[in-house]
Design a protein around this motif. Structure first.
Motif, short mmCIF file in Angstrom:
data_model
loop_
_atom_site.label_atom_id
_atom_site.label_comp_id
_atom_site.label_asym_id
_atom_site.label_seq_id
_atom_site.Cartn_x
_atom_site.Cartn_y
_atom_site.Cartn_z
N LEU A 1 0.83 -1.17 -0.13
CA LEU A 1 -0.15 0.03 -0.04
C LEU A 1 0.98 1.33 0.06
N VAL A 2 1.87 1.10 0.89
CA VAL A 2 2.97 2.36 1.00
C VAL A 2 3.44 2.69 -0.59
N LEU A 3 3.97 1.55 -0.84
CA LEU A 3 4.44 1.72 -2.32
C LEU A 3 3.65 2.16 -3.48
N ASP A 4 2.45 1.74 -3.58
CA ASP A 4 1.20 2.12 -4.56
C ASP A 4 1.18 3.91 -4.01
N ILE A 5 1.05 3.91 -2.88
CA ILE A 5 0.82 5.61 -2.68
C ILE A 5 2.12 6.49 -3.17
N VAL A 6 3.13 5.97 -2.76
CA VAL A 6 4.28 6.64 -3.35
C VAL A 6 4.37 6.75 -4.90
N TRP A 7 3.86 5.47 -5.45
CA TRP A 7 3.79 5.49 -7.11
C TRP A 7 2.77 6.64 -7.66
N PHE A 8 1.59 6.55 -6.81
CA PHE A 8 0.52 7.58 -7.24
C PHE A 8 1.00 9.06 -6.93
N PHE A 9 1.66 9.42 -5.94
CA PHE A 9 2.18 10.63 -5.73
C PHE A 9 3.22 11.20 -6.93
N ILE A 10 4.03 10.19 -7.13
CA ILE A 10 5.18 10.55 -8.11
C ILE A 10 4.46 10.79 -9.48
N ILE A 11 3.34 9.91 -9.77
CA ILE A 11 2.71 10.14 -11.10
C ILE A 11 1.97 11.43 -11.10
N ALA A 12 1.29 11.88 -10.10
CA ALA A 12 0.68 12.82 -9.92
C ALA A 12 1.55 14.22 -10.10
N HIS A 13 2.76 14.10 -9.18
CA HIS A 13 3.79 15.22 -9.31
C HIS A 13 4.36 15.26 -11.03
N VAL A 14 4.61 14.28 -11.59
CA VAL A 14 5.05 14.63 -12.86
C VAL A 14 4.12 15.07 -13.82
N ILE A 15 2.47 14.59 -13.82
CA ILE A 15 1.72 15.20 -14.53
C ILE A 15 1.50 16.48 -14.24
N MET A 16 1.47 16.60 -12.94
CA MET A 16 1.04 18.41 -12.55
C MET A 16 2.26 19.11 -13.16
N SER A 17 3.49 18.72 -13.05
CA SER A 17 4.78 19.59 -13.52
C SER A 17 4.61 19.85 -14.93
N TRP A 18 4.23 18.80 -15.78
CA TRP A 18 3.87 18.86 -17.25
C TRP A 18 2.77 19.95 -17.45
N LEU A 19 1.68 19.77 -16.81
CA LEU A 19 0.39 20.93 -16.91
C LEU A 19 0.97 22.25 -16.52
N ASN B 1 4.23 23.33 -16.65
CA ASN B 1 5.11 24.02 -17.73
C ASN B 1 4.33 24.39 -18.94
N PHE B 2 3.22 23.71 -19.37
CA PHE B 2 2.55 23.82 -20.75
C PHE B 2 1.13 25.07 -20.18
N GLN B 3 1.23 25.55 -19.16
CA GLN B 3 0.56 26.57 -18.67
C GLN B 3 -0.82 26.30 -18.79
N VAL B 4 -1.14 24.98 -18.47
CA VAL B 4 -2.60 24.35 -18.46
C VAL B 4 -3.02 24.72 -17.02
N LEU B 5 -2.30 24.69 -15.97
CA LEU B 5 -2.47 24.86 -14.48
C LEU B 5 -1.67 26.08 -14.41
#
Length: 95
Positions: free
Chosen positions: A10-28, A30-34
């Protein structure tokens, strides 16, 4: 012991989710969507940074400078996936 195995997964799944969310959010961002001027977006972004920076910092010290490309999330994702494989392959220890 099975509970320990499930908690670790469960802890590894949560860390995985946070990293994916962080990467996607950084892209958004940088592309000025957010926009970081929006309070809700800024709170989520800074919260994710505070959670993940202690994980990324040691990896960034080891990796060479890539001129603006941050490979730390990729390395950490591979490490999390490797830990999952190790745990699953050694699950008999937990039973």
């Amino acid at each position: 012991m099975q509970s320990l195995f499930q908690i670790l997964m469960l802890v590894l799944d949560i860390v995985w989710f946070f990293i994916i969310a962080h990467v996607i959010m950084s892209w958004l961002i940088n592309f000025q969507v957010l926009n970081l001027n929006q309070q809700f977006v800024a709170q989520i972004w800074y919260g994710l940074n505070r959670i993940l920076e202690p994980i990324y910092a040691p990896v960034r010290r080891v990796l060479p400078n890539m001129q603006g490309i941050d490979l730390a999330p990729l390395v950490v994702l591979v490490a999390v996936y490797a830990l999952r494989i190790i745990l699953v392959n050694n699950a008999s220890v937990f039973y």
